[in-house]
Design a protein around this motif. Structure first.
Motif, PDB file in Angstrom:
ATOM      1  N   GLU A 289       0.836  -1.204   0.000  1.00  0.00           N
ATOM      2  CA  GLU A 289       0.000   0.000   0.000  1.00  0.00           C
ATOM      3  C   GLU A 289       0.875   1.260   0.000  1.00  0.00           C
ATOM      4  N   GLU A 290       1.893   1.242   0.843  1.00  0.00           N
ATOM      5  CA  GLU A 290       2.836   2.372   0.899  1.00  0.00           C
ATOM      6  C   GLU A 290       3.496   2.594  -0.460  1.00  0.00           C
ATOM      7  N   GLU A 291       3.965   1.470  -1.021  1.00  0.00           N
ATOM      8  CA  GLU A 291       4.685   1.546  -2.288  1.00  0.00           C
ATOM      9  C   GLU A 291       3.779   2.115  -3.378  1.00  0.00           C
ATOM     10  N   GLU A 292       2.508   1.710  -3.331  1.00  0.00           N
ATOM     11  CA  GLU A 292       1.589   2.130  -4.393  1.00  0.00           C
ATOM     12  C   GLU A 292       1.233   3.612  -4.299  1.00  0.00           C
ATOM     13  N   LYS A 293       1.437   4.193  -3.130  1.00  0.00           N
ATOM     14  CA  LYS A 293       1.135   5.622  -2.986  1.00  0.00           C
ATOM     15  C   LYS A 293       1.962   6.475  -3.936  1.00  0.00           C
ATOM     16  N   SER A 294       3.150   5.966  -4.296  1.00  0.00           N
ATOM     17  CA  SER A 294       4.008   6.746  -5.181  1.00  0.00           C
ATOM     18  C   SER A 294       3.656   6.540  -6.646  1.00  0.00           C
ATOM     19  N   LYS A 295       2.668   5.668  -6.907  1.00  0.00           N
ATOM     20  CA  LYS A 295       2.277   5.419  -8.303  1.00  0.00           C
ATOM     21  C   LYS A 295       1.084   6.286  -8.674  1.00  0.00           C
ATOM     22  N   PRO A 296       0.937   6.595  -9.981  1.00  0.00           N
ATOM     23  CA  PRO A 296      -0.274   7.307 -10.394  1.00  0.00           C
ATOM     24  C   PRO A 296      -1.514   6.445 -10.137  1.00  0.00           C
ATOM     25  N   GLN A 297      -2.625   7.129  -9.867  1.00  0.00           N
ATOM     26  CA  GLN A 297      -3.862   6.453  -9.481  1.00  0.00           C
ATOM     27  C   GLN A 297      -4.221   5.262 -10.377  1.00  0.00           C
ATOM     28  N   ASN A 298      -4.081   5.439 -11.686  1.00  0.00           N
ATOM     29  CA  ASN A 298      -4.546   4.387 -12.595  1.00  0.00           C
ATOM     30  C   ASN A 298      -3.641   3.158 -12.624  1.00  0.00           C
ATOM     31  N   GLU A 299      -2.479   3.255 -11.978  1.00  0.00           N
ATOM     32  CA  GLU A 299      -1.601   2.082 -11.922  1.00  0.00           C
ATOM     33  C   GLU A 299      -1.708   1.346 -10.603  1.00  0.00           C
ATOM     34  N   ARG A 300      -2.471   1.926  -9.684  1.00  0.00           N
ATOM     35  CA  ARG A 300      -2.590   1.246  -8.386  1.00  0.00           C
ATOM     36  C   ARG A 300      -3.552   0.075  -8.493  1.00  0.00           C
ATOM     37  N   SER A 301      -3.303  -0.957  -7.683  1.00  0.00           N
ATOM     38  CA  SER A 301      -4.208  -2.100  -7.755  1.00  0.00           C
ATOM     39  C   SER A 301      -5.516  -1.776  -7.044  1.00  0.00           C
ATOM     40  N   GLU A 302      -6.579  -2.399  -7.584  1.00  0.00           N
ATOM     41  CA  GLU A 302      -7.887  -2.099  -7.026  1.00  0.00           C
ATOM     42  C   GLU A 302      -8.091  -2.740  -5.662  1.00  0.00           C
ATOM     43  N   MET A 303      -7.406  -3.829  -5.426  1.00  0.00           N
ATOM     44  CA  MET A 303      -7.562  -4.539  -4.157  1.00  0.00           C
ATOM     45  C   MET A 303      -6.268  -4.510  -3.373  1.00  0.00           C
ATOM     46  N   GLY A 304      -6.409  -4.575  -2.057  1.00  0.00           N
ATOM     47  CA  GLY A 304      -5.248  -4.763  -1.209  1.00  0.00           C
ATOM     48  C   GLY A 304      -4.765  -6.193  -1.344  1.00  0.00           C
ATOM     49  N   LEU A 305      -3.574  -6.470  -0.831  1.00  0.00           N
ATOM     50  CA  LEU A 305      -2.985  -7.798  -1.003  1.00  0.00           C
ATOM     51  C   LEU A 305      -3.880  -8.900  -0.431  1.00  0.00           C
ATOM     52  N   ILE A 306      -4.319  -8.730   0.790  1.00  0.00           N
ATOM     53  CA  ILE A 306      -5.095  -9.799   1.437  1.00  0.00           C
ATOM     54  C   ILE A 306      -6.452  -9.973   0.768  1.00  0.00           C
ATOM     55  N   GLU A 307      -7.015  -8.833   0.390  1.00  0.00           N
ATOM     56  CA  GLU A 307      -8.281  -8.866  -0.333  1.00  0.00           C
ATOM     57  C   GLU A 307      -8.124  -9.664  -1.642  1.00  0.00           C
ATOM     58  N   LYS A 308      -7.028  -9.404  -2.327  1.00  0.00           N
ATOM     59  CA  LYS A 308      -6.752 -10.087  -3.587  1.00  0.00           C
ATOM     60  C   LYS A 308      -6.613 -11.604  -3.369  1.00  0.00           C
ATOM     61  N   LEU A 309      -5.882 -11.977  -2.327  1.00  0.00           N
ATOM     62  CA  LEU A 309      -5.680 -13.403  -2.065  1.00  0.00           C
ATOM     63  C   LEU A 309      -7.004 -14.073  -1.710  1.00  0.00           C
ATOM     64  N   GLU A 310      -7.801 -13.383  -0.898  1.00  0.00           N
ATOM     65  CA  GLU A 310      -9.106 -13.941  -0.549  1.00  0.00           C
ATOM     66  C   GLU A 310      -9.967 -14.115  -1.789  1.00  0.00           C
ATOM     67  N   PHE A 311      -9.904 -13.123  -2.646  1.00  0.00           N
ATOM     68  CA  PHE A 311     -10.686 -13.183  -3.876  1.00  0.00           C
ATOM     69  C   PHE A 311     -10.293 -14.411  -4.710  1.00  0.00           C
ATOM     70  N   VAL A 312      -8.992 -14.643  -4.821  1.00  0.00           N
ATOM     71  CA  VAL A 312      -8.524 -15.771  -5.632  1.00  0.00           C
ATOM     72  C   VAL A 312      -8.953 -17.099  -5.019  1.00  0.00           C
ATOM     73  N   VAL A 313      -8.872 -17.180  -3.703  1.00  0.00           N
ATOM     74  CA  VAL A 313      -9.243 -18.431  -3.037  1.00  0.00           C
ATOM     75  C   VAL A 313     -10.743 -18.701  -3.175  1.00  0.00           C
ATOM     76  N   ASN A 314     -11.549 -17.641  -3.190  1.00  0.00           N
ATOM     77  CA  ASN A 314     -13.001 -17.821  -3.128  1.00  0.00           C
ATOM     78  C   ASN A 314     -13.728 -17.777  -4.464  1.00  0.00           C
ATOM     79  N   ASN A 315     -12.998 -17.568  -5.548  1.00  0.00           N
ATOM     80  CA  ASN A 315     -13.679 -17.487  -6.840  1.00  0.00           C
ATOM     81  C   ASN A 315     -13.104 -18.469  -7.850  1.00  0.00           C
TER      82      ASN A 315
END
Ligand code: ATP
Ligand code: MN
Length: 480
Positions: A289-315
C-alpha cells in the motif's frame, strides 16, 4: 546446553507473565541506553528488552549496537509501553557477536529493494525480507502437504540431464572439459564429448517433466519440487536463471482433471499462507500500500494484497480457449488503439505477457486458464486435438504476473507422438526411454509446472522475482 531460549514469537503471543526466561537474537535498535528492540526471526515484531539502569557496565552498553547478536536473561512482565503486551527486564545481557555500527550496512531506516539486493546476505534481517521468506517457507510446506494428502509420491528428478529435447528454454552446459581450447574435437571441429565426465554432452535441467511422466506410469500420481535452470537472457521482473518448479504428473487424467487439480492446488497453498502467516501478509500488504502511494492512481491495484488473495481463493478461475482469448484481444479497444506493443492480428501467434495481463487484469479481473493453444507454439509432448490445429495445453495466468502455470494433457498415442517429434526435428532415438512409456502400458495422463517464485511473488505482492528467492541468479549476477 546453550539453546534453552524462548522464541520471541511465542513470548509475544502468550499472555503469561512474571517468569524468568532467556532470549537470543539480533539488535534492531537500542534507545536511551535502555531499550533494546530484539529480533530472532520468528516474527517481524521485536521484543522490547529493558536494561535496568546501572545494571550493565559501560563497555557492554557500547557493544549493544544495531546488528549485534545478544543473549538476554530476565523476567517477562506486562509491558508498560504501547504496542506490545509483554517485555523482558534483563538482569544480564551477554554479547554473542559484535556488530560495528559504523560498518553494518543496515541502518534502522528504510532501504530501497535495489540496495538490499546488493546485500542479499544481510537482507534477511529486514522486516520485508523476514516476512517474504517466512511466507516462502509456508508455501513450500503447503506444497508438500497438499500432495501428501492426495497420496502423490514426491519424486526427485535429476538436475543434470542429457536430454536437451524439450525445448523449454536455453540450457546451461555441464562439463569438466578444459575451456582453454584444448578440449577434444570431432573431425567437423565440434567438441567431442566422449571424453567428458559423463561421456556425452550434459546440461542443467529445464524441467523434470519427462522423468516425472515415467514415474506417473507406475505410481499414478507424482510431483517434483526442485531447482530448474534457464540460460535465457530474460532480464525481466518475472524470470530467473535458477528457479524452483513444482511439477505434478497424473495418470488417468485429461485436460479438465489437470485444470481442476491445478486450481485446487493454487487455492490450497494460498489459503495455507493466509491461515498460518497472517501477520507477515498483513505487513506485506501494508508495504505494498505504501509503495503504491508513489504510483499514479490508474496504476494502483484495485484490491489490497489480502483482499486479492481472498478473492482468488473464493472465486472460480475463468476458463477460456486460446481462440476465444485471441478474439477478445483482437476486438479490444487496447488493440484497436494500438496500445499493445505486439498487436493481435491473426490466430496462431504466441501471447506476450502484455496480452496475458490484459486478459487477467483488465478483461476478466481474475485468474484465467487458457486452453487449447495452437500446436505450433507448444511442446511436442502435448496431446493433439481432433481439429489438427491445437493441442490440449493449459496455461494459468495470474494478475500482476502473467503465466504462473504451464501444463497439458500429454500425447499418449505412440504414433501421434513420434510423428510430431519428427515434424519438430526432435531425435526419437535420444528419447527412446521416454517413448517406452507409450509402448508399455500407456494411458491418458496430464501434468503441469508451477513456477514457485512466481507463486511467492503473487502471494507476497512483491514486484520483482529477484526479491522472493534468497540468492537470485540472473544475467550477469550470481553473487553469494
Ligand atoms: P514464460 O513464457 O513466462 O517465459 P515459459 O512458457 O517459458 O514461461 P514453462 O516452460 O511453461 O514457462 O515453465 C513452467 C512455469 O515455470 C511457468 O509457468 C512459470 O511459472 C515458471 N517459469 C518459467 N520460466 C521461468 C523463469 N525464467 N524464472 C522463473 N519462473 C519461470
Ligand atoms: Mn520462458
Amino acid at each position: 546446553m546453550f539453546n534453552n531460549r524462548s522464541r520471541i514469537k511465542e513470548l509475544l503471543t502468550s499472555d503469561k507473565t512474571n517468569y524468568q526466561t532467556t532470549v537470543m537474537g539480533w539488535v534492531r535498535t537500542f534507545r536511551n541506553n535502555q531499550f533494546i528492540a530484539l529480533n530472532d526471526g520468528s516474527t517481524n515484531n521485536n521484543l522490547q528488552v529493558v536494561v535496568a539502569l546501572g545494571s550493565l557496565d559501560e563497555t557492554t552498553i557500547k557493544r549493544i549496537t544495531t546488528g549485534a547478536c545478544i543473549k538476554a536473561v530476565g523476567e517477562i512482565i506486562p509491558s508498560l509501553g504501547k504496542g506490545q503486551k509483554v517485555e523482558l527486564i534483563a538482569n544480564s545481557v551477554e554479547i554473542l557477536g559484535d556488530s560495528d555500527a559504523e560498518k553494518f550496512p543496515l541502518q534502522p531506516k528504510k532501504h530501497s529493494l535495489e540496495f538490499l539486493r546488493e546485500i542479499a546476505h544481510l537482507r534477511f534481517r529486514t522486516n520485508t525480507f523476514g516476512a517474504i521468506f517466512r511466507v516462502r517457507h509456508a508455501l513450500a510446506f503447503a506444497v508438500h502437504e497438499f500432495f501428501n494428502k492426495k497420496n502423490f509420491v514426491y519424486l526427485h528428478t535429476p538436475i543434470i540431464t542429457a536430454s536437451d529435447a524439450e525445448g523449454a528454454g536455453e540450457m546451461f552446459k555441464v562439463t569438466t572439459l578444459p575451456l582453454d581450447g584444448t578440449a577434444p574435437k570431432n573431425e567437423d571441429g565440434s567438441i567431442n564429448f566422449k571424453d567428458d565426465f559423463f561421456g556425452r554432452s550434459t546440461n542443467l535441467t529445464v524441467s523434470g517433466q519427462l522423468e516425472g511422466e515415467l514415474a506417473a506410469m507406475a505410481f499414478s500420481d507424482i510431483y517434483t519440487f526442485g531447482p530448474t535452470f534457464r540460460a535465457e537472457n530474460s532480464n525481466t521482473a518475472r524470470h530467473l536463471a535458477e528457479f524452483w518448479m513444482i511439477e505434478p504428473e497424473m495418470a488417468f487424467s485429461d485436460l479438465e482433471d489437470n485444470m481442476n487439480i491445478a486450481e485446487e492446488f493454487i487455492k490450497y497453498i494460498i489459503k495455507y499462507a493466509m491461515d498460518n502467516n497472517r501477520e507477515d501478509l498483513e505487513f506485506l500488504s501494508q508495504r505494498l500500500e505504501e509503495e503504491e502511494k508513489s504510483k499514479p492512481q490508474n496504476e494502483r491495484s484495485e484490491m489490497g494484497l489480502i483482499e486479492k488473495l481472498e478473492f482468488v481463493v473464493n472465486n472460480d478461475f475463468e476458463r477460456i480457449t486460446y481462440t476465444e482469448a485471441i478474439d477478445i484481444l483482437r476486438e479490444s479497444n487496447h488493440n484497436k488503439k494500438k496500445k499493445f506493443q505486439y498487436l493481435i492480428n491473426e490466430w496462431g501467434i504466441d501471447l506476450q505477457s502484455e496480452h496475458e495481463r490484459y486478459l487477467v487484469e483488465k478483461h476478466f479481473k481474475k485468474p484465467v486458464i487458457l486452453t487449447n493453444y495452437p500446436k505450433d507454439i507448444k511442446a511436442f509432448y502435448m496431446r493433439q486435438n481432433d481439429d489438427g490445429k491445437t493441442v490440449a495445453a493449459m496455461d494459468i495466468l495470474a494478475p500482476g504476473i502473467g503465466e504462473i502455470v504451464g501444463g497439458s494433457q500429454r500425447e499418449e498415442r505412440l504414433d501421434k507422438l513420434t510423428q510430431r517429434m519428427n515434424e519438430m526435428h526432435i531425435p526419437t532415438e535420444e528419447l527412446d526411454w521416454y517413448l517406452d512409456t507409450r509402448r508399455f502400458g500407456a494411458c491418458p495422463h496430464a501434468g503441469f509446472g508451477l513456477g514457485f517464485e512466481r507463486m511467492v511473488l503473487f502471494v507476497t505482492g512483491m514486484g520483482n522475482i529477484r526479491d522472493v528467492i534468497p540468492f537470485p541468479r540472473y544475467p550477469k549476477s550470481a553473487s553469494f
